[in-house]
Design a protein around this motif. Structure first.
Motif, PDB file in Angstrom:
ATOM      1  N   ASN A  23       0.827  -1.209   0.000  1.00  0.00           N
ATOM      2  CA  ASN A  23       0.000   0.000   0.000  1.00  0.00           C
ATOM      3  C   ASN A  23       0.862   1.260   0.000  1.00  0.00           C
ATOM      4  OD1 ASN A  23      -2.338  -1.496  -0.043  1.00  0.00           O
ATOM      5  ND2 ASN A  23      -2.712  -1.339   2.153  1.00  0.00           N
ATOM      6  N   ASN A  26       2.516   1.857  -3.394  1.00  0.00           N
ATOM      7  CA  ASN A  26       1.578   2.283  -4.436  1.00  0.00           C
ATOM      8  C   ASN A  26       1.132   3.733  -4.293  1.00  0.00           C
ATOM      9  OD1 ASN A  26       1.564  -0.163  -5.800  1.00  0.00           O
ATOM     10  ND2 ASN A  26      -0.050  -0.998  -4.500  1.00  0.00           N
ATOM     11  N   GLN A  27       1.519   4.396  -3.221  1.00  0.00           N
ATOM     12  CA  GLN A  27       1.099   5.783  -3.015  1.00  0.00           C
ATOM     13  C   GLN A  27       1.922   6.731  -3.887  1.00  0.00           C
ATOM     14  OE1 GLN A  27      -1.605   6.405  -1.364  1.00  0.00           O
ATOM     15  NE2 GLN A  27      -1.686   4.230  -0.865  1.00  0.00           N
ATOM     16  N   VAL A 165      -1.578   4.785   6.970  1.00  0.00           N
ATOM     17  CA  VAL A 165      -1.701   3.658   6.060  1.00  0.00           C
ATOM     18  C   VAL A 165      -1.809   2.368   6.863  1.00  0.00           C
ATOM     19  CG1 VAL A 165      -0.530   2.321   4.257  1.00  0.00           C
ATOM     20  CG2 VAL A 165      -0.510   4.803   4.165  1.00  0.00           C
ATOM     21  N   GLU A 167      -3.176  -2.094   6.455  1.00  0.00           N
ATOM     22  CA  GLU A 167      -3.119  -3.222   5.542  1.00  0.00           C
ATOM     23  C   GLU A 167      -4.359  -3.354   4.666  1.00  0.00           C
ATOM     24  OE1 GLU A 167      -5.249  -4.878   9.129  1.00  0.00           O
ATOM     25  OE2 GLU A 167      -3.655  -3.427   8.769  1.00  0.00           O
ATOM     26  N   ASP A 169      -8.459  -1.453   3.354  1.00  0.00           N
ATOM     27  CA  ASP A 169      -9.203  -0.219   3.161  1.00  0.00           C
ATOM     28  C   ASP A 169      -9.521   0.383   4.518  1.00  0.00           C
ATOM     29  OD1 ASP A 169      -9.173  -0.865   0.526  1.00  0.00           O
ATOM     30  OD2 ASP A 169     -11.283  -1.411   0.408  1.00  0.00           O
ATOM     31  N   SER A 179      -6.507   1.538  -0.894  1.00  0.00           N
ATOM     32  CA  SER A 179      -5.148   1.064  -0.682  1.00  0.00           C
ATOM     33  C   SER A 179      -4.710   1.267   0.752  1.00  0.00           C
ATOM     34  CB  SER A 179      -4.200   1.808  -1.621  1.00  0.00           C
ATOM     35  OG  SER A 179      -4.243   3.184  -1.327  1.00  0.00           O
ATOM     36  N   GLY A 180      -5.656   1.276   1.658  1.00  0.00           N
ATOM     37  CA  GLY A 180      -5.303   1.409   3.050  1.00  0.00           C
ATOM     38  C   GLY A 180      -4.869   2.801   3.450  1.00  0.00           C
TER      39      GLY A 180
END
Length: 186
Positions: A23, A26-27, A165, A167, A169, A179-180
């Motif tokens: 997550n 991917n930010q 963030v 693990e 939603d 993505s958490g």
């Protein structure tokens, strides 16, 4: 909260830590960051070391905190090998290359976080004092979803996170994507 976190079995912590690493990676803030500051996990904390290795492999500057008296600073590492036991039995970098870059991304551990970005740390105030002096960084709290609570007790000296963030939603109203990531208004 520490007892509750300690109660998560090791396999689940490993799986959840892996999801949190994905997550974070991917930010957009991670992709854009040139300097990323991690922490060395202690006990049942979220383990971001695999992401730290990936970050090194991507050629980004990686740093970890070291406690110096009542203050904390981040030091650049070139590998995940150069650490020694420091304050509170936490592994700290032995490097002498202090890092304080504009717009660096800092991943912050904690016992609990809330929807306002408040953080409950371990009571020593190192991160709060650091962020009071170095306000130009992006602060992302890192925790398992079970560590998100309705409200964390907060004092005037407590520094809020820019995002949290987990693990999975987040159920917080400020969730920006699946993505958490929960983000308060910046």
């Amino acid at each position: 909260m520490k007892q509750k976190r300690d109660g998560i079995n090791q396999e689940e912590r490993k799986r959840w830590s892996g999801a949190i690493c994905r997550n974070l990676q991917n930010q957009p803030a991670f992709r854009k960051a040139e300097t990323v500051c991690f922490y060395y996990p202690l006990g049942s904390e979220v383990n971001l070391l695999p992401l730290a290795q990936t970050t090194l492999d991507l050629g980004k500057q990686v740093a970890f905190p070291r406690v110096e008296g009542s203050e904390m600073a981040f030091y650049r590492v070139l590998s995940l090998e150069g650490f020694a036991q420091g304050a509170f039995h936490v592994l700290e970098p032995v490097s002498s290359a202090r890092v304080c870059e504009p717009e660096m991304l800092v991943f912050v551990p904690g016992l609990a976080f809330d929807e306002q970005g408040s953080r409950m740390g371990y009571g020593k105030g190192y991160y709060d004092r650091y962020f009071a002096k170095v306000s130009h960084c992006l602060k992302i709290g890192v925790c398992y979803k079970m560590q998100l609570v309705a409200q964390v007790p907060c004092e005037d000296c407590d520094i809020h996170m820019d995002a949290v963030v987990t693990e999975q939603d987040c159920s917080a109203s400020g969730r920006t994507e699946k993505s958490g990531l929960w983000r308060r208004s910046l």
